[in-house]
Design a protein around this motif. Structure first.
Motif, PDB file in Angstrom:
ATOM      1  N   TYR A   1       0.939  -1.433  -0.159  1.00  0.00           N
ATOM      2  CA  TYR A   1       0.036   0.012   0.375  1.00  0.00           C
ATOM      3  C   TYR A   1       0.923   1.292   0.688  1.00  0.00           C
ATOM      4  O   TYR A   1       1.848   1.466   0.945  1.00  0.00           O
ATOM      5  N   GLY A   2       0.751   1.914  -0.607  1.00  0.00           N
ATOM      6  CA  GLY A   2       1.265   3.427  -0.780  1.00  0.00           C
ATOM      7  C   GLY A   2       0.716   4.154   0.361  1.00  0.00           C
ATOM      8  O   GLY A   2      -0.381   5.345  -0.236  1.00  0.00           O
ATOM      9  N   CYS A   3       1.619   4.371   1.097  1.00  0.00           N
ATOM     10  CA  CYS A   3       1.263   5.158   2.409  1.00  0.00           C
ATOM     11  C   CYS A   3       1.449   6.439   3.257  1.00  0.00           C
ATOM     12  O   CYS A   3       3.082   6.515   2.562  1.00  0.00           O
ATOM     13  N   CYS A   4       1.245   7.517   2.901  1.00  0.00           N
ATOM     14  CA  CYS A   4      -0.264   7.290   3.555  1.00  0.00           C
ATOM     15  C   CYS A   4      -0.609   9.037   2.761  1.00  0.00           C
ATOM     16  O   CYS A   4       0.341   9.572   3.003  1.00  0.00           O
ATOM     17  N   THR A   5      -2.120   8.613   2.980  1.00  0.00           N
ATOM     18  CA  THR A   5      -1.941  10.832   2.594  1.00  0.00           C
ATOM     19  C   THR A   5      -3.673  11.133   3.004  1.00  0.00           C
ATOM     20  O   THR A   5      -4.088  12.773   2.916  1.00  0.00           O
ATOM     21  N   THR A   6      -4.377  10.493   3.971  1.00  0.00           N
ATOM     22  CA  THR A   6      -5.585  11.233   3.872  1.00  0.00           C
ATOM     23  C   THR A   6      -5.214  11.640   5.540  1.00  0.00           C
ATOM     24  O   THR A   6      -4.363  11.262   6.737  1.00  0.00           O
ATOM     25  N   SER A   7      -6.396  12.275   5.703  1.00  0.00           N
ATOM     26  CA  SER A   7      -5.768  13.231   7.797  1.00  0.00           C
ATOM     27  C   SER A   7      -6.846  13.154   8.367  1.00  0.00           C
ATOM     28  O   SER A   7      -8.191  12.756   7.310  1.00  0.00           O
ATOM     29  N   GLY A   8      -7.219  13.155   9.519  1.00  0.00           N
ATOM     30  CA  GLY A   8      -8.748  12.965   9.912  1.00  0.00           C
ATOM     31  C   GLY A   8      -9.088  14.368  10.127  1.00  0.00           C
ATOM     32  O   GLY A   8      -9.224  15.205   9.509  1.00  0.00           O
ATOM     33  N   ALA A   9     -10.296  14.681  10.433  1.00  0.00           N
ATOM     34  CA  ALA A   9     -10.773  15.931  10.290  1.00  0.00           C
ATOM     35  C   ALA A   9     -12.443  15.723  11.345  1.00  0.00           C
ATOM     36  O   ALA A   9     -12.600  15.188  12.089  1.00  0.00           O
ATOM     37  N   MET A  10     -12.613  17.245  11.140  1.00  0.00           N
ATOM     38  CA  MET A  10     -14.180  16.808  11.992  1.00  0.00           C
ATOM     39  C   MET A  10     -15.319  18.440  10.590  1.00  0.00           C
ATOM     40  O   MET A  10     -14.747  18.851  10.727  1.00  0.00           O
ATOM     41  N   GLY A  11     -15.891  17.809  11.038  1.00  0.00           N
ATOM     42  CA  GLY A  11     -16.962  17.925  10.144  1.00  0.00           C
ATOM     43  C   GLY A  11     -18.295  18.905  10.570  1.00  0.00           C
ATOM     44  O   GLY A  11     -18.572  18.170  11.698  1.00  0.00           O
ATOM     45  N   ALA A  12     -18.757  19.538   9.999  1.00  0.00           N
ATOM     46  CA  ALA A  12     -20.343  19.431  10.155  1.00  0.00           C
ATOM     47  C   ALA A  12     -21.579  19.711   9.118  1.00  0.00           C
ATOM     48  O   ALA A  12     -21.170  19.700   8.087  1.00  0.00           O
ATOM     49  N   LEU A  13     -22.327  18.947   9.443  1.00  0.00           N
ATOM     50  CA  LEU A  13     -23.865  18.805   8.661  1.00  0.00           C
ATOM     51  C   LEU A  13     -25.249  19.657   9.430  1.00  0.00           C
ATOM     52  O   LEU A  13     -25.044  20.098  10.907  1.00  0.00           O
ATOM     53  N   ASP A  14     -25.923  19.874   7.894  1.00  0.00           N
ATOM     54  CA  ASP A  14     -27.119  20.501   8.773  1.00  0.00           C
ATOM     55  C   ASP A  14     -27.881  18.685   8.867  1.00  0.00           C
ATOM     56  O   ASP A  14     -28.045  18.236   8.326  1.00  0.00           O
ATOM     57  N   LEU A  15     -28.526  20.167  10.524  1.00  0.00           N
ATOM     58  CA  LEU A  15     -29.673  19.022  11.322  1.00  0.00           C
ATOM     59  C   LEU A  15     -30.682  18.349  10.277  1.00  0.00           C
ATOM     60  O   LEU A  15     -30.905  17.794   9.410  1.00  0.00           O
ATOM     61  N   SER A  16     -31.035  18.933   9.477  1.00  0.00           N
ATOM     62  CA  SER A  16     -32.605  19.059   8.624  1.00  0.00           C
ATOM     63  C   SER A  16     -32.386  18.812   7.389  1.00  0.00           C
ATOM     64  O   SER A  16     -33.161  17.590   7.045  1.00  0.00           O
ATOM     65  N   THR A  17     -31.139  18.564   6.320  1.00  0.00           N
ATOM     66  CA  THR A  17     -30.470  18.253   5.617  1.00  0.00           C
ATOM     67  C   THR A  17     -29.951  16.555   5.289  1.00  0.00           C
ATOM     68  O   THR A  17     -29.132  16.274   3.976  1.00  0.00           O
TER      69      THR A  17
END
Length: 559
Positions: free
Chosen positions: A218-234
């Motif tokens: 596997y070609g390691c590594c390119t991703t990271s963790g994150a925090m995201g926010a979503l709209d509760l309604s949609t």
């Protein structure tokens, strides 16, 4: 000429395979919902399928949005005065031997993620099933959070480890929306519990790359963790903040054709913590997966709730690069030099001391407990307990007692041969103001092969008791002032179950049963006169189990 195995190519292949499987599963779950109407077809259905939704005993993983893991006298009637009357009420057999969900309790219903079946709504009194809602993915891996949409609908929010965040109608389990951050992250993982605040759903994100590092090609590594926010309604995305802002660059290759990249990692494993006054959420990160390391791994973040902008970052352990490949001798994807893997896997806790000060408490796998100024991230105090390490220190979460100004710190400290310090597996009560130890209770192992007396799971405190389960399958209630044992239950046994007609494991007489195992992951829940906990966690050589245990205080007039 042989084409190099770049991370972009391997991630693309893996992500396409994952999406193909998800597409097939979506059709299957859609058929299930149409055919079964979102209801389970097994015996034990309740006569009344609609749950009560007026009174919930938690808002998410941390009981409250500050992640204090504390139930006051108005929310639990279990106390030191009646704990001797706490008895097993009923047991529900779960589908998998490593349950990861955390229950939500209303006035008459227990909602729980039964991975393999879906989200289930169980009657508090009898354990019968009100409804079951299949969801895409294998593991419902988070707490179940209640929310009310602007149109008045009561919904349930939760994460599925491989698939994303879901919103279901709380009355019948019907699907409302589902979102995965695949536009921002090719192979996200959802291990930490979402946090709902108003019309916002804050979502912690880690990465499947952590497991892919076991593959030497596997070609390691390119991703990271994150925090995201979503709209509760949609379910629409509002913002997405990665934990590593620098793009990964090629750092070398091995076997001539496998390219390596960095920085990467800094996953977010735990639930975020809300600070409404300052308009921020706090969360912790894990180690980097590859070199070069970032200044944001093994850190506590504070980000703005409105746009995800970073307010401050406190890094506790620098230059910590570790991957799962390090468990295999000579693995080419084990970073060199290798770090200690000192994640912040547990959610931070925001609490107010009796003198009016606010502090942010964070527990780390190193065994360190950090007390921070929530305004700046500066240390007020720092204390190390025990050995720490790969399977040591604080894992899933601490608790506080706001009336006694105490922080309860569960320590795992399983032996891995990595650290040479003296271990301290058990529970430790620290003074909030100073970090001084009020008391320590070492939990000894059963002494059997593979056994460990440490505490990896989350814990919960009440007015005079603190509850936890250990890795050897024992459930405890200790006195908050002294650490003395007030109650204990051994879950390494077989249990008769309320859903026996559908149970996978029949006994010699053909009746269904569930098995208890190690206590890990999210830990126990207190609600009214109930204690609820899932027993079993089959990872890391621990004992698996599939028993959802529900205890209740036996009334004085019960014969």
């Amino acid at each position: 000429m042989m084409r190099p195995l770049t991370p972009g190519w391997t991630v693309l292949v893996v992500s396409k395979l994952i999406r193909t499987v998800r597409w097939a599963k979506q059709w299957w779950y859609a058929i299930c919902l149409v055919v079964f109407g979102g209801l389970s077809s097994h015996a034990g259905l309740c006569e009344t399928t609609e749950p009560g939704l007026k009174d919930f005993y938690s808002s998410g993983w941390g009981i409250d949005s500050a992640n204090r893991r504390y139930q006051g006298p108005g929310r639990t009637s279990i106390s030191a005065d009646n704990i001797d009357r706490l008895e097993l009420k009923w047991v529900y057999q779960l589908e998998q031997m490593t349950p990861r969900s955390y229950p939500l309790v209303s006035e008459d219903t227990i909602f729980f993620g039964d991975s393999g079946r879906g989200l289930v709504a169980l009657d508090r009194e009898t354990g019968c099933t009100r409804w079951t809602s299949p969801v895409e993915g294998v593991e419902i891996s988070t707490a179940i959070s209640p929310a009310r949409m602007p149109d008045g609908r009561d919904v349930l929010i939760f994460g599925v480890r491989q698939s994303g965040v879901f919103a279901l109608d709380a009355t019948n389990g019907a699907h409302i929306w589902h979102y995965s951050f695949t536009e921002d992250h090719p192979i996200p993982m959802y291990s930490g519990s979402p946090l709902v605040d108003g019309n916002n759903v804050f979502v912690p994100i880690s990465s499947t790359e952590m497991g892919l590092t076991m593959l030497p090609w596997y070609g390691c590594c390119t991703t990271s963790g994150a925090m995201g926010a979503l709209d509760l309604s949609t379910g629409a995305k509002k913002w997405y903040t990665p934990t590593i802002s620098d793009p990964p660059k090629k750092t070398g290759r091995h076997w001539l054709f496998v390219e390596r990249y960095g920085p990467s990692g800094a996953p977010v494993w735990g639930a975020p913590t809300l600070d409404s006054k300052r308009g921020v959420v706090y969360f912790g990160t894990g180690q980097n997966y590859s070199h070069p390391t970032s200044a944001t791994s093994d850190s506590i973040f504070a980000v703005d709730t409105s746009d995800g902008m970073v307010r401050w970052v406190m890094q506790a352990t620098a230059n910590d690069a570790y991957s799962m490949g390090c468990g295999i001798p000579g693995h080419p994807l084990c970073p060199d030099p290798v770090g200690p893997d000192h994640d912040f896997g547990a959610p931070p806790i925001l609490s107010t001391l009796r003198d009016g000060r606010e502090l942010l408490f964070a527990g780390q796998k190193s065994g360190d407990v950090h007390a921070l100024d929530p305004e700046t991230g500066a240390h007020v105090w720092r204390k190390r307990i025990g050995r720490g390490g790969l399977l040591g220190g604080v894992h899933f979460g601490m608790a506080v007692h706001p009336e006694h100004d105490l922080v309860f710190v569960p320590i795992s400290d399983r032996e891995t041969g990595q650290e040479k310090r003296q271990p301290a597996p058990g529970l430790h009560a620290l003074e909030m103001a100073s970090g001084e130890t009020r008391w320590s209770r070492i939990i000894q192992s059963r002494g059997c092969e593979g056994c460990s007396g440490g505490i990896s799971s989350g814990i919960i405190a009440s007015r005079d008791l603190v509850f936890f389960g250990d890795l050897d399958g024992r459930l405890w209630a200790l006195d908050v002032n002294t650490g003395e044992t007030r109650w204990q239950h051994d879950s390494w046994q077989q249990y008769d179950v309320v859903n026996g007609d559908q149970a996978q494991k029949p006994d010699e007489e053909g009746r269904g049963y569930a098995e208890g195992g190690a206590f890990d992951a999210h830990g126990p829940m207190l609600a009214d006169d109930l204690l609820i906990v899932a027993s079993g966690y089959g990872n890391f050589g621990q004992r698996g189990g599939n028993a959802l245990l529900v205890f209740q205080i036996k009334s004085d007039d019960t014969p």
